[in-house]
Write a protein that holds these residues in place. Structure first.
Motif, PDB file in Angstrom:
ATOM      1  N   HIS A  15       1.038  -1.331  -0.192  1.00 58.53           N
ATOM      2  CA  HIS A  15       0.021   0.455  -0.037  1.00 58.53           C
ATOM      3  C   HIS A  15       0.652   1.447  -0.203  1.00 58.53           C
ATOM      4  O   HIS A  15       0.633   2.159  -0.303  1.00 58.53           O
ATOM      5  CB  HIS A  15      -0.958   0.055   1.001  1.00 58.53           C
ATOM      6  N   HIS A  16       2.143   1.325   0.876  1.00 52.50           N
ATOM      7  CA  HIS A  16       2.697   2.517   1.063  1.00 52.50           C
ATOM      8  C   HIS A  16       4.109   2.724  -0.060  1.00 52.50           C
ATOM      9  O   HIS A  16       4.673   1.546   0.043  1.00 52.50           O
ATOM     10  CB  HIS A  16       2.582   2.702   2.415  1.00 52.50           C
ATOM     11  N   TYR A  17       4.741   3.931  -0.425  1.00 56.89           N
ATOM     12  CA  TYR A  17       6.093   4.008  -0.239  1.00 56.89           C
ATOM     13  C   TYR A  17       6.755   3.982   1.409  1.00 56.89           C
ATOM     14  O   TYR A  17       6.159   4.212   2.337  1.00 56.89           O
ATOM     15  CB  TYR A  17       6.548   5.102  -0.870  1.00 56.89           C
ATOM     16  N   MET A  18       8.003   3.148   1.160  1.00 55.55           N
ATOM     17  CA  MET A  18       8.070   2.032   1.943  1.00 55.55           C
ATOM     18  C   MET A  18      10.257   2.236   2.353  1.00 55.55           C
ATOM     19  O   MET A  18       9.996   1.012   0.692  1.00 55.55           O
ATOM     20  CB  MET A  18       7.569   1.082   2.922  1.00 55.55           C
ATOM     21  N   LEU A  19      10.585   2.237   2.583  1.00 54.21           N
ATOM     22  CA  LEU A  19      12.109   1.196   2.897  1.00 54.21           C
ATOM     23  C   LEU A  19      12.572  -0.009   3.752  1.00 54.21           C
ATOM     24  O   LEU A  19      10.941   0.225   4.424  1.00 54.21           O
ATOM     25  CB  LEU A  19      12.913   2.039   3.549  1.00 54.21           C
ATOM     26  N   PRO A  20      12.965  -0.676   3.434  1.00 52.66           N
ATOM     27  CA  PRO A  20      13.277  -2.208   4.110  1.00 52.66           C
ATOM     28  C   PRO A  20      12.938  -1.419   5.619  1.00 52.66           C
ATOM     29  O   PRO A  20      14.096  -1.060   6.380  1.00 52.66           O
ATOM     30  CB  PRO A  20      14.210  -2.414   3.569  1.00 52.66           C
ATOM     31  N   ALA A  21      11.910  -2.051   6.372  1.00 57.22           N
ATOM     32  CA  ALA A  21      11.343  -1.941   7.720  1.00 57.22           C
ATOM     33  C   ALA A  21      12.997  -2.165   8.987  1.00 57.22           C
ATOM     34  O   ALA A  21      13.063  -1.394   9.812  1.00 57.22           O
ATOM     35  CB  ALA A  21      10.256  -2.445   8.161  1.00 57.22           C
ATOM     36  N   LEU A  22      13.685  -3.059   8.198  1.00 56.34           N
ATOM     37  CA  LEU A  22      14.606  -3.618   9.069  1.00 56.34           C
ATOM     38  C   LEU A  22      15.925  -3.195   9.068  1.00 56.34           C
ATOM     39  O   LEU A  22      16.779  -3.188  10.126  1.00 56.34           O
ATOM     40  CB  LEU A  22      15.113  -5.492   9.465  1.00 56.34           C
ATOM     41  N   ARG A  23      16.488  -2.662   7.938  1.00 55.53           N
ATOM     42  CA  ARG A  23      17.401  -1.999   7.977  1.00 55.53           C
ATOM     43  C   ARG A  23      18.127  -1.157   8.621  1.00 55.53           C
ATOM     44  O   ARG A  23      19.037  -0.917   9.204  1.00 55.53           O
ATOM     45  CB  ARG A  23      17.453  -0.709   6.690  1.00 55.53           C
ATOM     46  N   ARG A  24      17.379  -0.426   9.500  1.00 55.78           N
ATOM     47  CA  ARG A  24      17.717   0.174  10.791  1.00 55.78           C
ATOM     48  C   ARG A  24      17.708  -0.099  12.359  1.00 55.78           C
ATOM     49  O   ARG A  24      17.987   0.121  13.212  1.00 55.78           O
ATOM     50  CB  ARG A  24      16.756   1.998  10.779  1.00 55.78           C
ATOM     51  N   LEU A  25      17.318  -1.329  12.000  1.00 54.97           N
ATOM     52  CA  LEU A  25      17.713  -2.443  13.055  1.00 54.97           C
ATOM     53  C   LEU A  25      18.528  -3.484  13.033  1.00 54.97           C
ATOM     54  O   LEU A  25      18.235  -4.570  12.767  1.00 54.97           O
ATOM     55  CB  LEU A  25      16.305  -2.695  13.512  1.00 54.97           C
ATOM     56  N   PRO A  26      20.249  -3.139  12.979  1.00 54.76           N
ATOM     57  CA  PRO A  26      20.247  -4.309  12.071  1.00 54.76           C
ATOM     58  C   PRO A  26      21.390  -5.161  13.735  1.00 54.76           C
ATOM     59  O   PRO A  26      21.731  -6.374  14.131  1.00 54.76           O
ATOM     60  CB  PRO A  26      22.748  -3.650  11.854  1.00 54.76           C
ATOM     61  N   GLU A  27      21.052  -4.265  14.675  1.00 53.95           N
ATOM     62  CA  GLU A  27      21.326  -5.226  15.882  1.00 53.95           C
ATOM     63  C   GLU A  27      20.736  -6.325  16.607  1.00 53.95           C
ATOM     64  O   GLU A  27      20.392  -7.210  17.098  1.00 53.95           O
ATOM     65  CB  GLU A  27      21.911  -4.190  17.141  1.00 53.95           C
ATOM     66  N   VAL A  28      19.605  -6.487  15.753  1.00 53.09           N
ATOM     67  CA  VAL A  28      18.079  -6.438  16.132  1.00 53.09           C
ATOM     68  C   VAL A  28      18.506  -8.873  15.772  1.00 53.09           C
ATOM     69  O   VAL A  28      18.135  -9.313  17.179  1.00 53.09           O
ATOM     70  CB  VAL A  28      16.372  -6.247  15.932  1.00 53.09           C
ATOM     71  N   LEU A  29      18.398  -8.980  14.931  1.00 50.94           N
ATOM     72  CA  LEU A  29      18.780 -10.476  14.415  1.00 50.94           C
ATOM     73  C   LEU A  29      19.819 -11.414  15.959  1.00 50.94           C
ATOM     74  O   LEU A  29      19.631 -12.267  16.194  1.00 50.94           O
ATOM     75  CB  LEU A  29      18.513 -10.357  12.784  1.00 50.94           C
ATOM     76  N   PRO A  30      21.312 -10.054  15.843  1.00 53.64           N
ATOM     77  CA  PRO A  30      21.891 -11.286  16.948  1.00 53.64           C
ATOM     78  C   PRO A  30      21.347 -11.317  18.186  1.00 53.64           C
ATOM     79  O   PRO A  30      21.458 -12.286  18.927  1.00 53.64           O
ATOM     80  CB  PRO A  30      22.655 -10.171  16.770  1.00 53.64           C
ATOM     81  N   LEU A  31      20.582 -10.059  18.754  1.00 53.27           N
ATOM     82  CA  LEU A  31      20.124 -10.567  19.716  1.00 53.27           C
ATOM     83  C   LEU A  31      19.366 -11.424  20.681  1.00 53.27           C
ATOM     84  O   LEU A  31      19.377 -12.468  21.368  1.00 53.27           O
ATOM     85  CB  LEU A  31      19.096  -8.897  20.459  1.00 53.27           C
ATOM     86  N   ILE A  32      18.214 -10.986  19.234  1.00 50.71           N
ATOM     87  CA  ILE A  32      16.982 -12.692  18.805  1.00 50.71           C
ATOM     88  C   ILE A  32      18.172 -13.896  19.113  1.00 50.71           C
ATOM     89  O   ILE A  32      17.401 -15.263  19.528  1.00 50.71           O
ATOM     90  CB  ILE A  32      16.383 -12.318  18.413  1.00 50.71           C
ATOM     91  N   GLY A  33      19.037 -14.053  18.447  1.00 48.33           N
ATOM     92  CA  GLY A  33      19.651 -15.051  18.131  1.00 48.33           C
ATOM     93  C   GLY A  33      20.466 -15.791  19.056  1.00 48.33           C
ATOM     94  O   GLY A  33      20.967 -16.970  19.743  1.00 48.33           O
ATOM     95  N   GLN A  34      20.912 -14.612  20.529  1.00 46.48           N
ATOM     96  CA  GLN A  34      21.259 -15.119  21.798  1.00 46.48           C
ATOM     97  C   GLN A  34      20.453 -14.989  23.041  1.00 46.48           C
ATOM     98  O   GLN A  34      20.676 -15.231  23.982  1.00 46.48           O
ATOM     99  CB  GLN A  34      22.294 -13.998  21.891  1.00 46.48           C
TER     100      GLN A  34
END
Length: 516
Positions: A15-34
């Motif tokens: 629906h919307h013009y948008m940028l990749p939502a996770l680009r601004r949160l690179p730290e999140v996936l490693p923290l979840i993996g831990q």
């Protein structure tokens, strides 16, 4: 379906013009993996919910996790009734799971439990039967208050050691503020002041604004879909006003492409961005209104009042400074010192503070325009002096910030001029002892330097002339006003001491010095 610039609620790629939502949160996936528990805090309307929903979808789609975004907002109405707050959250969990998770990942019937442990018992039961590790994003967690908030945080801490087989593997608390600033009472002083009772967090993350290139990337999506071009000057100007604040970036574009220039064959310029900015300032849409609500909070006022007045901060609690930064109202400048987060906020903050004074202005004939519609600065000076002598003293009491009360009343007067077809821009900074105003009306520009003479200080005339001279040089003007508000005790009434005299700067620029 055509896409659009979104200014209401989470973005959807279809629906919307948008940028990749996770680009601004690179730290999140490693923290979840831990299997970490952590906090994500950021101001309103920067894309937190969009990013969290996208992350939950990505994690679930990977086949490794059962990840769910849950809003705690429904629990706010429960206040200190922690049992009711937990039931509201659990109801939201079940509804969200039914919508966003495959059936095999849905929670089981929640087992009976004492009121004090409803949430923890339910999450433990879900984690035991879920075929994947649970990852929960508790959005709007700081909507909870008092005992309800403390109860939820304590249950999450209590279950932490049982993860991942008997409690969620990773939990993310998301809100406006870091956990230490969550409110635990209804008054402005009741904040945790510490990460306990959620002292298991390993990180406290925030969500950055867009870069200039990302603003261009977002706007180029509209060009790709419609053919309408944003000129480089428009992108530069949009980034200048917003500094990449996502809601503002979208709101400016929306005004331009839907209201100002709906013709897709017409390119968008810097002038269109400025016009869109003025529309936002006049309308004060929901996002700007939410900022305005914060301005009267004591913790915010302790930072913004000296900033607006150009004074040093003095002794303010570090928590207050961090709190106002977390709200997205101010930031530390690259060269040091505190400044308003972006030029558009710099405009809207004093405008909001001057609203009461503006609404209190008495009727006045417009005498400052010539027959051809041009601004007559001599008539404007006469009108201001008459206005200030008659109405200045009572209107000072309408200003919410005492240190800049005369500034706000003067700005309210000048807004009356600007609303007739012009703009009023402001510049101010910590420790400068000044506020600069630039009134533009058609081809005419009037620059004003505002100074305050306080008890124990010398007459600011000399410094004011030097500062105004530099301001005029930057604007390419050869004349302007220096307004000195005398706030010393024991002075005659405003009506008796208000006057204007001519002066000249060291470089020969003509100045009208107003003693008010």
């Amino acid at each position: 379906m055509p896409r659009w610039f979104n200014t209401a609620g989470p973005c959807r790629a279809d629906h919307h013009y948008m940028l990749p939502a996770l680009r601004r949160l690179p730290e999140v996936l490693p923290l979840i993996g831990q299997e970490s528990y952590f906090v994500l805090h950021a101001p309103r309307q920067v894309g937190k919910t969009t990013a969290l929903r996208a992350l939950a979808e990505e994690l679930t789609a990977s086949g490794r996790y059962a990840a769910l975004h849950v809003s705690c907002e429904e629990g706010e109405a429960a206040g200190d009734d922690f049992a009711e707050a937990q039931r509201a959250i659990l109801s939201r969990i079940r509804r969200s799971a039914e919508i966003y998770l495959p059936a095999e990942l849905h929670p089981p019937p929640f087992p009976p439990s004492p009121d004090i442990s409803l949430l923890g018992t339910a999450l433990a039961a879900w984690a035991r039967v879920c075929p994947r590790p649970l990852v929960l994003f508790f959005d709007e967690i700081d909507a909870l208050r008092g005992q309800s908030l403390l109860n939820v945080l304590r249950q999450l801490r209590s279950g932490y050691s049982d993860r991942p087989t008997a409690f969620p593997a990773s939990v993310v608390l998301c809100g406006l503020r870091d956990v230490r600033d969550y409110k635990v009472t209804t008054d402005s002083r009741g904040h945790l002041g510490t990460s306990s009772p959620f002292n298991i967090k390993v990180e406290s993350l925030t969500l950055r604004n867009f870069t200039r290139d990302e603003v261009e990337e977002l706007y180029q999506q509209h060009t790709h879909d419609t053919g309408q071009v944003f000129l480089p000057e428009a992108i530069d100007r949009a980034f200048y006003w917003t500094q990449g604040q996502p809601w503002l970036v979208n709101a400016l574009a929306r005004q331009m492409v839907e209201k100002l220039v709906p013709d897709r064959g017409q390119a968008l310029t810097a002038a269109h961005v400025d016009a869109a900015k003025e529309i936002l300032l006049r309308r004060q849409d929901t996002h700007l209104d939410s900022l305005a609500e914060r301005l009267r909070e004591p913790r915010v006022r302790r930072i913004l009042e000296p900033l607006l007045a150009g004074l040093a901060l003095g002794e303010v609690p570090a928590d207050d400074l961090r709190f106002v930064q977390d709200l997205g109202l101010v930031r530390l400048a690259p060269a040091g010192g505190l400044e308003v987060a972006n030029p558009l906020y710099r405009e809207v903050i004093p405008r909001v503070l001057a609203n009461t004074a503006f609404a209190s202005l008495p009727p006045q004939s417009i005498t400052w325009l010539r027959a051809d519609g041009r601004l007559d600065t001599e008539r404007l000076m006469e009108a201001f002096l008459a206005f200030w002598r008659q109405h200045g003293q009572p209107l000072l009491g309408t200003a919410p910030y005492h240190e800049i009360a005369p500034h706000l009343v003067l700005m309210a007067f000048l807004h009356r001029v600007a609303n007739g077809g012009g703009t009023l821009e402001r510049e101010y900074a910590i420790g400068t002892g000044r506020m600069d105003l630039c009134l533009r009306h058609g081809p005419d520009t009037l620059a004003l330097e505002l100074k305050v003479w306080r008890d124990g200080e010398k007459d600011p005339l000399e410094d004011g002339l030097v500062q105004l001279d530099g301001y005029l040089a930057g604007l390419g003007l050869d004349s302007g006003w220096l307004v000195i508000f005398d706030r010393r005790t024991g002075q005659p009434p405003i009506a008796e001491r208000t006057r204007a005299v001519a002066a000249t700067t060291s470089t020969g620029r003509r100045v009208t010095v107003v003693r008010a």
